[in-house]
Write a protein that holds these residues in place. Structure first.
Motif, PDB file in Angstrom:
ATOM      1  N   TYR A 283       0.824  -1.213   0.000  1.00  0.00           N
ATOM      2  CA  TYR A 283       0.000   0.000   0.000  1.00  0.00           C
ATOM      3  C   TYR A 283       0.856   1.259   0.000  1.00  0.00           C
ATOM      4  N   GLN A 284       1.926   1.260   0.802  1.00  0.00           N
ATOM      5  CA  GLN A 284       2.766   2.455   0.870  1.00  0.00           C
ATOM      6  C   GLN A 284       3.498   2.668  -0.450  1.00  0.00           C
ATOM      7  N   THR A 285       3.961   1.591  -1.053  1.00  0.00           N
ATOM      8  CA  THR A 285       4.635   1.694  -2.346  1.00  0.00           C
ATOM      9  C   THR A 285       3.686   2.211  -3.416  1.00  0.00           C
ATOM     10  N   GLU A 286       2.467   1.701  -3.404  1.00  0.00           N
ATOM     11  CA  GLU A 286       1.480   2.172  -4.379  1.00  0.00           C
ATOM     12  C   GLU A 286       1.129   3.632  -4.133  1.00  0.00           C
ATOM     13  N   LEU A 287       0.954   4.000  -2.857  1.00  0.00           N
ATOM     14  CA  LEU A 287       0.614   5.389  -2.541  1.00  0.00           C
ATOM     15  C   LEU A 287       1.727   6.333  -2.975  1.00  0.00           C
ATOM     16  N   ASN A 288       2.972   5.899  -2.779  1.00  0.00           N
ATOM     17  CA  ASN A 288       4.101   6.741  -3.178  1.00  0.00           C
ATOM     18  C   ASN A 288       4.117   6.996  -4.680  1.00  0.00           C
ATOM     19  N   GLY A 289       3.496   6.111  -5.441  1.00  0.00           N
ATOM     20  CA  GLY A 289       3.478   6.261  -6.889  1.00  0.00           C
ATOM     21  C   GLY A 289       2.322   7.084  -7.418  1.00  0.00           C
ATOM     22  N   ILE A 290       1.407   7.504  -6.525  1.00  0.00           N
ATOM     23  CA  ILE A 290       0.266   8.317  -6.953  1.00  0.00           C
ATOM     24  C   ILE A 290       0.592   9.792  -6.719  1.00  0.00           C
ATOM     25  N   PRO A 291       0.368  10.635  -7.691  1.00  0.00           N
ATOM     26  CA  PRO A 291       0.629  12.076  -7.488  1.00  0.00           C
ATOM     27  C   PRO A 291      -0.171  12.619  -6.306  1.00  0.00           C
ATOM     28  N   LYS A 292       0.447  13.482  -5.544  1.00  0.00           N
ATOM     29  CA  LYS A 292      -0.252  14.108  -4.427  1.00  0.00           C
ATOM     30  C   LYS A 292      -1.396  14.977  -4.951  1.00  0.00           C
ATOM     31  N   PRO A 293      -2.478  15.101  -4.182  1.00  0.00           N
ATOM     32  CA  PRO A 293      -3.587  15.952  -4.647  1.00  0.00           C
ATOM     33  C   PRO A 293      -3.134  17.397  -4.778  1.00  0.00           C
ATOM     34  N   PRO A 294      -3.692  18.124  -5.732  1.00  0.00           N
ATOM     35  CA  PRO A 294      -3.308  19.535  -5.918  1.00  0.00           C
ATOM     36  C   PRO A 294      -3.508  20.328  -4.632  1.00  0.00           C
ATOM     37  N   TRP A 298      -9.689  24.221  -3.398  1.00  0.00           N
ATOM     38  CA  TRP A 298     -10.952  24.958  -3.427  1.00  0.00           C
ATOM     39  C   TRP A 298     -10.811  26.290  -4.170  1.00  0.00           C
ATOM     40  N   THR A 299     -11.931  26.737  -4.710  1.00  0.00           N
ATOM     41  CA  THR A 299     -12.002  28.066  -5.302  1.00  0.00           C
ATOM     42  C   THR A 299     -13.402  28.615  -5.051  1.00  0.00           C
ATOM     43  N   TRP A 300     -13.568  29.896  -5.285  1.00  0.00           N
ATOM     44  CA  TRP A 300     -14.866  30.531  -5.058  1.00  0.00           C
ATOM     45  C   TRP A 300     -15.496  30.911  -6.397  1.00  0.00           C
ATOM     46  N   THR A 312     -11.572  22.996  -7.336  1.00  0.00           N
ATOM     47  CA  THR A 312     -10.980  23.482  -8.579  1.00  0.00           C
ATOM     48  C   THR A 312     -11.058  22.404  -9.656  1.00  0.00           C
ATOM     49  N   ASP A 313     -10.978  22.826 -10.905  1.00  0.00           N
ATOM     50  CA  ASP A 313     -10.997  21.866 -12.017  1.00  0.00           C
ATOM     51  C   ASP A 313      -9.796  20.921 -11.930  1.00  0.00           C
ATOM     52  N   GLU A 314      -8.663  21.452 -11.508  1.00  0.00           N
ATOM     53  CA  GLU A 314      -7.461  20.634 -11.396  1.00  0.00           C
ATOM     54  C   GLU A 314      -7.653  19.529 -10.352  1.00  0.00           C
ATOM     55  N   TRP A 315      -8.233  19.912  -9.206  1.00  0.00           N
ATOM     56  CA  TRP A 315      -8.457  18.931  -8.149  1.00  0.00           C
ATOM     57  C   TRP A 315      -9.497  17.899  -8.595  1.00  0.00           C
ATOM     58  N   MET A 316     -10.534  18.316  -9.265  1.00  0.00           N
ATOM     59  CA  MET A 316     -11.568  17.393  -9.736  1.00  0.00           C
ATOM     60  C   MET A 316     -10.987  16.368 -10.707  1.00  0.00           C
ATOM     61  N   ALA A 317     -10.096  16.800 -11.579  1.00  0.00           N
ATOM     62  CA  ALA A 317      -9.466  15.882 -12.524  1.00  0.00           C
ATOM     63  C   ALA A 317      -8.616  14.855 -11.781  1.00  0.00           C
ATOM     64  N   TRP A 318      -7.874  15.339 -10.771  1.00  0.00           N
ATOM     65  CA  TRP A 318      -7.067  14.422  -9.964  1.00  0.00           C
ATOM     66  C   TRP A 318      -7.964  13.434  -9.217  1.00  0.00           C
ATOM     67  N   ASP A 319      -9.027  13.939  -8.621  1.00  0.00           N
ATOM     68  CA  ASP A 319      -9.908  13.096  -7.821  1.00  0.00           C
ATOM     69  C   ASP A 319     -10.570  12.016  -8.666  1.00  0.00           C
ATOM     70  N   LYS A 320     -10.941  12.357  -9.875  1.00  0.00           N
ATOM     71  CA  LYS A 320     -11.584  11.382 -10.760  1.00  0.00           C
ATOM     72  C   LYS A 320     -10.632  10.237 -11.088  1.00  0.00           C
ATOM     73  N   LYS A 321      -9.357  10.554 -11.243  1.00  0.00           N
ATOM     74  CA  LYS A 321      -8.385   9.544 -11.645  1.00  0.00           C
ATOM     75  C   LYS A 321      -7.810   8.776 -10.459  1.00  0.00           C
ATOM     76  N   TYR A 322      -7.575   9.458  -9.353  1.00  0.00           N
ATOM     77  CA  TYR A 322      -6.853   8.838  -8.237  1.00  0.00           C
ATOM     78  C   TYR A 322      -7.608   8.838  -6.907  1.00  0.00           C
ATOM     79  N   GLY A 323      -8.620   9.678  -6.769  1.00  0.00           N
ATOM     80  CA  GLY A 323      -9.165   9.999  -5.453  1.00  0.00           C
ATOM     81  C   GLY A 323      -9.562   8.814  -4.612  1.00  0.00           C
TER      82      GLY A 323
END
Length: 606
Positions: A283-294, A298-300, A312-323
């Protein structure tokens, strides 16, 4: 692979090597246990300060090294044993064929060809001459047709051909075995350093998977665990295995061994710690290979005149792929860290060794951890947590059972006690959306009953153990469902903050009369809210519907949760839904007294 190579192969040397690796594994296991359970525990008792803490920390790291050696050497030993089991039939087949060839005075070449001599004179003419038979692996119609087409009138031909075929089969089987095991054995190597990293443990998981796949035939030849077996059947299966067979099952299927109720706590603990370390590494090895969330999550935005906070759009894209996977890995690793932290605290404030009796990070997670060995403890207490319980928050359940164990020692410092945190079911994860439903309790109840029966099957102490079932919140609902649908196998039941237990009276809890106990602290709103979903029914004088353990009509012994005493004996009050296991509270003291069977000292509400 040729005839001479297979004939000369000294399988006993591989068996001796397997035995040597097994001994190394056992020695490493003994060293690990000595460090974790005796040496560091004693150091914590007599030494204090930064230097002592640093020394204990270093010894813990050495213990982890020994654990790695234990697991890897055990895996090598099993791989070698499986290799021998696969290779021996081929070698035996060859030896039998060569023996038959010698009896007929045939000559066998390095490639397995069999030369046969001329036969006696035929009645109608000259004797058939000598020849060579080449082995064929096609034993079907095509092979027979090929032999018929090349028919040799010499009667030795048919005999030689049969021998050549068996030699060819033996060489093919040996070659296949060699090709299967050579790469697996080459992979079983450690890094040339003294640090056992998460990557090393991730490799252990891959090694285990590889050896398990290659050794499936070997494992299939061993006695199999009973399918859906009772704890007693599981225990009988384990006792029927010899030490090498037990070691093979533990090395190749630690998750199976660790999950079988009825097996000794030491066996389950060893297997589950293997799974824990392997999964942590993976699990730790796999987690280390996932990009950190932006960082900019948040934005207003302005909806009309009202500002709205959105991702943010950037965070949503990350969350869809890795979240989802990222959150699962993080939450699971947090729970694994809590378990390891409990191991590391053995000896702290007299804390006993811990035993991991169940573990899986799949889904919301499973974990069962005992403070003290339940197989030898006179008093056993099995705690079931409630709504929102999962592997991520398992540290809270560990802390509660640890505090309960400490409190039993305050009441009787000679008491033999094991307190167990049992997260062996899918608890409701949302108070509003999930906790009103009863299926979580009924789905988890069979596993709880089986675990309680398993404590009987693995018990090796004197006399009969005294067992207490303890539930908090929705955990009480599960215990009630377990008693309603089968044998609870407990001597006492303790409820805390119960929203209802599906039955309407203490007499339905499958324990002796007068042995159901309940606590409801001031400010705990769960009992009165939960009764509408989980309260039981009782159709007799003073009864009714939606009864919970806090109701007089239910018939439970109500225990005090308010402050008591004065000076050194003063206890604190518990308030709300989550303080029943706080240190030095009356609620915790009364629970400990029930666990010890000191019923006369339990206090009731004033």
């Amino acid at each position: 692979m040729d005839v001479e190579t297979l004939k000369a192969l000294k399988l006993h040397e591989f068996e001796e090597a397997a035995s040597g690796y097994r001994s190394s594994s056992d020695m490493a296991s003994g060293a690990k246990d000595a460090l974790e359970q005796r040496i560091t525990a004693q150091m914590r008792k007599v030494l204090k300060g930064e230097t002592a803490d640093a020394a204990v920390g270093q010894l813990r790291e050495v213990a982890k090294d020994f654990h790695y050696v234990q697991v890897e050497c055990g895996l090598v030993a099993t791989a070698l044993s499986a290799f021998v089991a696969d290779m021996r039939p081929a070698q035996d087949k060859l030896k039998r064929a060569l023996s038959e060839a010698a009896e007929h005075k045939f000559t066998v070449g390095a490639d397995g060809a069999v030369s046969y001599p001329a036969a006696g004179e035929n009645p109608g003419g000259s004797p058939p001459g000598p020849g060579d038979a080449k082995g064929t692996l096609d034993a079907g119609a095509r092979g027979l047709q090929r032999q018929a087409a090349n028919f040799d009138p010499n009667p030795n031909y048919a005999i030689a051909q049969g021998i050549a075929n068996r030699i060819a089969e033996a060489l093919k089987e040996a070659t296949d075995t060699d090709h299967k095991w050579a790469p697996q054995l080459r992979k079983l190597k450690a890094d040339d350093d003294l640090v056992v990293s998460d990557g090393d443990w991730a490799d252990v998981g891959k090694d285990t998977e590889g050896v398990r796949g290659a050794g499936q035939h070997y494992l299939d030849s061993l006695p199999q665990p009973p399918k859906d077996g009772s704890p007693k059947a599981n225990a009988d299966w384990w006792k029927g295995l010899n030490p090498d067979q037990q070691a093979a099952w533990t090395a190749l299927h630690p998750d199976t061994v660790g999950g079988l109720d009825g097996l000794p706590a030491t066996v389950r603990d060893e297997a589950n710690r293997m799974v824990l370390d392997e999964r942590h590494g993976q699990y730790q090895t796999e987690l280390n290979g996932i990009p950190k969330p932006p960082a900019n999550e948040w934005t207003w935005l302005r909806a009309g005149t009202v500002p709205v906070k959105v991702h943010t759009d950037e965070w949503m894209a990350w969350d869809k792929k890795y979240g989802d996977r990222y959150r699962h890995l993080e939450s699971s690793l947090k729970g694994m860290g809590a378990i390891q932290n409990r191991f590391d605290r053995t000896g702290e404030e007299g804390m006993p060794e811990a035993y991991l009796l169940g573990f899986s990070p799949e889904g919301h997670g499973r974990a069962i951890l005992a403070n003290g060995n339940p197989d030898t403890a006179k008093h056993q207490a099995v705690y079931v947590p409630g709504t929102t319980s999962n592997l991520e928050g398992f540290g809270g359940s560990i802390d509660r059972t640890t505090e309960l164990w400490r409190q039993t020692q305050h009441a009787d410092h000679n008491a033999s006690v094991s307190t167990i945190a049992w997260l062996g079911y899918d608890a409701p994860q949302d108070i509003v959306k999930d906790s009103p439903f009863e299926h979580y309790a009924y789905d988890g109840a069979p596993a709880y009953r089986k675990f309680m029966d398993g404590l009987d099957a693995s018990y090796s102490g004197p006399g009969e153990p005294h067992r207490t079932a303890i539930g908090h919140s929705y955990g009480t609902t599960l215990i009630g469902a377990a008693a309603e649908k089968g044998d609870l196998n407990a001597d006492d039941v303790i409820f805390a903050g119960s929203p209802g237990v599906k039955v309407g009276s203490a007499g339905e809890m499958d324990v002796p009369k007068g042995h159901v106990w309940n606590e409801e602290a001031d400010g705990d709103k769960v009992p009165d809210i939960g009764r509408w979903g989980h309260g039981g029914s009782q159709w007799k004088m003073g009864g009714g519907v939606f009864l919970i353990p806090s109701d007089e009509a239910f018939g439970a012994n109500q225990m005090n949760t308010h402050p008591e005493g004065s000076g050194p004996t003063e206890t604190k009050g518990a308030h709300g839904h989550s303080e029943y296991w706080n240190r030095d509270t009356t609620a915790l003291k009364n629970q400990a007294l029930v666990v010890l069977g000191q019923y006369g000292n339990v206090t009731a509400p004033r």
